[in-house]
Design a protein around this motif. Structure first.
Motif, PDB file in Angstrom:
ATOM      1  N   TYR A  28       0.834  -1.203   0.000  1.00 56.23           N
ATOM      2  CA  TYR A  28       0.000   0.000   0.000  1.00 56.23           C
ATOM      3  C   TYR A  28       0.866   1.249   0.000  1.00 56.23           C
ATOM      4  O   TYR A  28       1.169   1.839   1.036  1.00 56.23           O
ATOM      5  CB  TYR A  28      -0.923   0.007   1.218  1.00 56.23           C
ATOM      6  CG  TYR A  28      -1.971   1.101   1.178  1.00 56.23           C
ATOM      7  CD1 TYR A  28      -3.010   1.059   0.266  1.00 56.23           C
ATOM      8  CD2 TYR A  28      -1.921   2.171   2.058  1.00 56.23           C
ATOM      9  CE1 TYR A  28      -3.982   2.054   0.226  1.00 56.23           C
ATOM     10  CE2 TYR A  28      -2.881   3.168   2.040  1.00 56.23           C
ATOM     11  CZ  TYR A  28      -3.909   3.101   1.118  1.00 56.23           C
ATOM     12  OH  TYR A  28      -4.862   4.087   1.078  1.00 56.23           O
ATOM     13  N   HIS A  29       1.259   1.651  -1.155  1.00 56.95           N
ATOM     14  CA  HIS A  29       2.024   2.888  -1.306  1.00 56.95           C
ATOM     15  C   HIS A  29       1.953   3.301  -2.767  1.00 56.95           C
ATOM     16  O   HIS A  29       1.748   2.479  -3.654  1.00 56.95           O
ATOM     17  CB  HIS A  29       3.476   2.716  -0.862  1.00 56.95           C
ATOM     18  CG  HIS A  29       4.147   1.489  -1.425  1.00 56.95           C
ATOM     19  ND1 HIS A  29       4.586   1.397  -2.726  1.00 56.95           N
ATOM     20  CD2 HIS A  29       4.430   0.295  -0.847  1.00 56.95           C
ATOM     21  CE1 HIS A  29       5.126   0.211  -2.925  1.00 56.95           C
ATOM     22  NE2 HIS A  29       5.029  -0.485  -1.807  1.00 56.95           N
ATOM     23  N   ARG A 119      -4.614   1.469  -7.313  1.00 55.53           N
ATOM     24  CA  ARG A 119      -4.004   2.585  -6.578  1.00 55.53           C
ATOM     25  C   ARG A 119      -2.780   3.133  -7.310  1.00 55.53           C
ATOM     26  O   ARG A 119      -2.680   4.332  -7.566  1.00 55.53           O
ATOM     27  CB  ARG A 119      -3.628   2.155  -5.157  1.00 55.53           C
ATOM     28  CG  ARG A 119      -3.035   3.304  -4.321  1.00 55.53           C
ATOM     29  CD  ARG A 119      -2.826   2.864  -2.881  1.00 55.53           C
ATOM     30  NE  ARG A 119      -2.137   3.868  -2.085  1.00 55.53           N
ATOM     31  CZ  ARG A 119      -2.731   4.894  -1.465  1.00 55.53           C
ATOM     32  NH1 ARG A 119      -4.037   5.055  -1.575  1.00 55.53           N
ATOM     33  NH2 ARG A 119      -2.025   5.753  -0.759  1.00 55.53           N
ATOM     34  N   SER A 120      -1.842   2.255  -7.654  1.00 52.75           N
ATOM     35  CA  SER A 120      -0.630   2.735  -8.303  1.00 52.75           C
ATOM     36  C   SER A 120      -0.913   3.264  -9.709  1.00 52.75           C
ATOM     37  O   SER A 120      -0.178   4.110 -10.216  1.00 52.75           O
ATOM     38  CB  SER A 120       0.427   1.630  -8.356  1.00 52.75           C
ATOM     39  OG  SER A 120      -0.052   0.500  -9.047  1.00 52.75           O
ATOM     40  N   VAL A 218      -8.850   2.180  -1.746  1.00 52.70           N
ATOM     41  CA  VAL A 218      -8.437   1.971  -3.133  1.00 52.70           C
ATOM     42  C   VAL A 218      -6.984   1.536  -3.064  1.00 52.70           C
ATOM     43  O   VAL A 218      -6.116   2.311  -2.667  1.00 52.70           O
ATOM     44  CB  VAL A 218      -8.596   3.240  -3.992  1.00 52.70           C
ATOM     45  CG1 VAL A 218      -8.058   2.991  -5.398  1.00 52.70           C
ATOM     46  CG2 VAL A 218     -10.054   3.667  -4.064  1.00 52.70           C
ATOM     47  N   ASN A 219      -6.708   0.285  -3.400  1.00 48.83           N
ATOM     48  CA  ASN A 219      -5.368  -0.268  -3.232  1.00 48.83           C
ATOM     49  C   ASN A 219      -5.093  -1.334  -4.282  1.00 48.83           C
ATOM     50  O   ASN A 219      -6.004  -1.827  -4.946  1.00 48.83           O
ATOM     51  CB  ASN A 219      -5.219  -0.878  -1.838  1.00 48.83           C
ATOM     52  CG  ASN A 219      -6.151  -2.046  -1.604  1.00 48.83           C
ATOM     53  OD1 ASN A 219      -7.358  -1.848  -1.391  1.00 48.83           O
ATOM     54  ND2 ASN A 219      -5.640  -3.261  -1.645  1.00 48.83           N
ATOM     55  N   ASP A 220      -3.818  -1.664  -4.430  1.00 53.63           N
ATOM     56  CA  ASP A 220      -3.421  -2.729  -5.346  1.00 53.63           C
ATOM     57  C   ASP A 220      -3.575  -4.079  -4.659  1.00 53.63           C
ATOM     58  O   ASP A 220      -3.414  -4.191  -3.436  1.00 53.63           O
ATOM     59  CB  ASP A 220      -1.959  -2.565  -5.763  1.00 53.63           C
ATOM     60  CG  ASP A 220      -1.704  -1.284  -6.537  1.00 53.63           C
ATOM     61  OD1 ASP A 220      -2.691  -0.607  -6.895  1.00 53.63           O
ATOM     62  OD2 ASP A 220      -0.523  -0.976  -6.786  1.00 53.63           O
ATOM     63  N   GLY A 221      -3.846  -5.111  -5.452  1.00 51.52           N
ATOM     64  CA  GLY A 221      -3.908  -6.435  -4.854  1.00 51.52           C
ATOM     65  C   GLY A 221      -4.402  -7.493  -5.804  1.00 51.52           C
ATOM     66  O   GLY A 221      -4.853  -7.207  -6.920  1.00 51.52           O
ATOM     67  N   GLY A 222      -4.310  -8.722  -5.359  1.00 52.29           N
ATOM     68  CA  GLY A 222      -4.807  -9.860  -6.120  1.00 52.29           C
ATOM     69  C   GLY A 222      -5.341 -10.927  -5.183  1.00 52.29           C
ATOM     70  O   GLY A 222      -4.888 -11.040  -4.027  1.00 52.29           O
TER      71      GLY A 222
END
Length: 394
Positions: A28-29, A119-120, A218-222
């Protein structure tokens, strides 16, 4: 009308044997999109972890369900899969599609895969540059009235619900706090700072009455899940978690005018879905040990509690206060921290958490003796539910 004779034959015949998720908190960045994993890389990472969790190999996978944001062909290519059955579906329909495919013989081991680098990649879900504005009615039909984001739609729904039932801002806060309390017990959750009712009520209002803790992340992930037949699952060294109930009801009529959302808060769809999922599972709301609710906004939770019969219509505030939905409560809800606090994976992370709870593998947030976990969702009028069961023996 659902054909319950046929549905009954499906109950318990598909099992979730593998779960895999990316490192939500660690990832999360902000990064430039060029330096960040894309959605396919995130999905592949989750898939690799799900395979390890299940004890299966990639060659065992003969079915693939791909979550939106990913293309089916490209996902299969990235994962190195040739499958006999491939479709695209959201989280709840991915479980339904896999269950159906296994039971009609189209596949035996189905991988359900989702990835999102939202997010990114600086994806916007509202405003003039909203992603998918050409497709999503929320960003097109309602723009002349200033409703250019999902937050505006749910704020309107929340205002009407509060006016009709007496639900208060502090009651919304109770939901956000309960999910935050669970997130604080989850090492992979993103938001783990303490949140009290005073903090909540003094917080910034984004779209009245919704404050920042009422909005999802709102973040990146799988996320990846592996579903197989009951017979195959018995041969694996994992606890059996089966799909015993499925239900769905879509409210398309007058959806563009917000009618299903504002007039009865999707309760007519909830009622049809609840009748199907509980009938198929052979249980009722009081038998549910762990509840997972699609929570892009906190207001989803009280309307779902009422719509699925956990409490009478209009009495969610009393039910939440008296029963408790946080750690140690009578109906533990969104036990990973949900999409408000753990990760916004559009409902996919809820499925992984349901399996963890039924395996008894949720660590500090484990609900003791959990046997039945239910997932419910209502998004754009599409109501759906899954009931999972921890099997006592093989």
């Amino acid at each position: 009308m659902p054909d319950y004779t046929r549905l009954d034959r499906l109950s318990g015949e598909a099992c979730l044997v593998g779960i895999g998720e990316t490192d939500y908190r660690a990832d999360y960045h902000f990064k430039p999109a060029s330096d960040s994993p894309d959605s396919y890389a995130l999905a592949a990472r989750a898939f690799a972890r799900a395979l390890v969790d299940s004890g299966l190999s990639k060659d065992d996978i003969d079915g693939l369900v791909v979550g939106p944001t990913l293309a089916m062909e490209r996902t299969g290519e990235v994962l190195g899969l040739d499958t006999r059955f491939t479709v695209q579906a959201d989280a709840v329909n991915a479980i339904i599609q896999a269950t159906l495919a296994i039971n009609v013989g189209l596949a035996e081991c189905v991988a359900l895969v989702y990835g999102n680098n939202q997010r990114s990649a600086s994806t916007q879900y509202g405003g003039p540059n909203a992603m998918g504005g050409e497709r999503f009615q929320a960003y097109v039909y309602y723009a002349p009235w200033g409703l250019t984001s999902q937050g505006a739609l749910y704020a309107m729904m929340a205002n009407r619900y509060m006016a009709e039932t007496g639900f208060r801002p502090a009651d919304l806060g109770t939901i956000a706090i309960a999910e935050r309390d669970f997130a604080r017990l989850n090492d992979n959750a993103i938001l783990t700072e303490p949140l009290g009712i005073g903090d909540y009520l003094s917080g910034k209002i984004i779209c009245e009455p919704l404050r920042r803790p009422d909005y999802c992340l709102v973040n990146d992930g799988g996320v990846a899940l592996i579903v197989t037949s009951r017979e195959r699952a018995k041969r694996l060294a994992v606890p059996l978690v089966s799909v015993v109930g499925i239900g769905a009801s879509d409210l398309h009529r007058d959806a563009a005018s917000l009618r299903p959302r504002l007039l009865d808060f999707y309760h007519s769809g909830h009622a049809q879905t609840a009748a199907q999922v509980y009938r198929m599972a052979g249980i009722g709301p009081r038998d549910i040990d762990v509840l997972q609710v699609y929570d892009s906004f906190s207001i989803h939770v009280p309307v779902a509690l009422e719509g699925f019969g956990f409490c009478p219509i209009g009495e969610a505030a009393r039910f939440i206060a008296e029963t408790g939905i946080g750690p140690g409560g009578g109906l533990p809800t969104n036990t990973s921290g949900g999409m408000l606090c753990e990760s916004y994976m559009q409902g996919w992370n809820h499925q992984a958490e349901a399996v963890r709870q039924l395996r008894g593998a949720a660590g500090r947030r484990q609900v003791e003796g959990a046997r039945h976990a239910q997932y419910v969702s209502d998004v754009a009028g599409k109501t759906a539910s899954i009931i999972y069961r921890a099997e006592a023996s093989r």
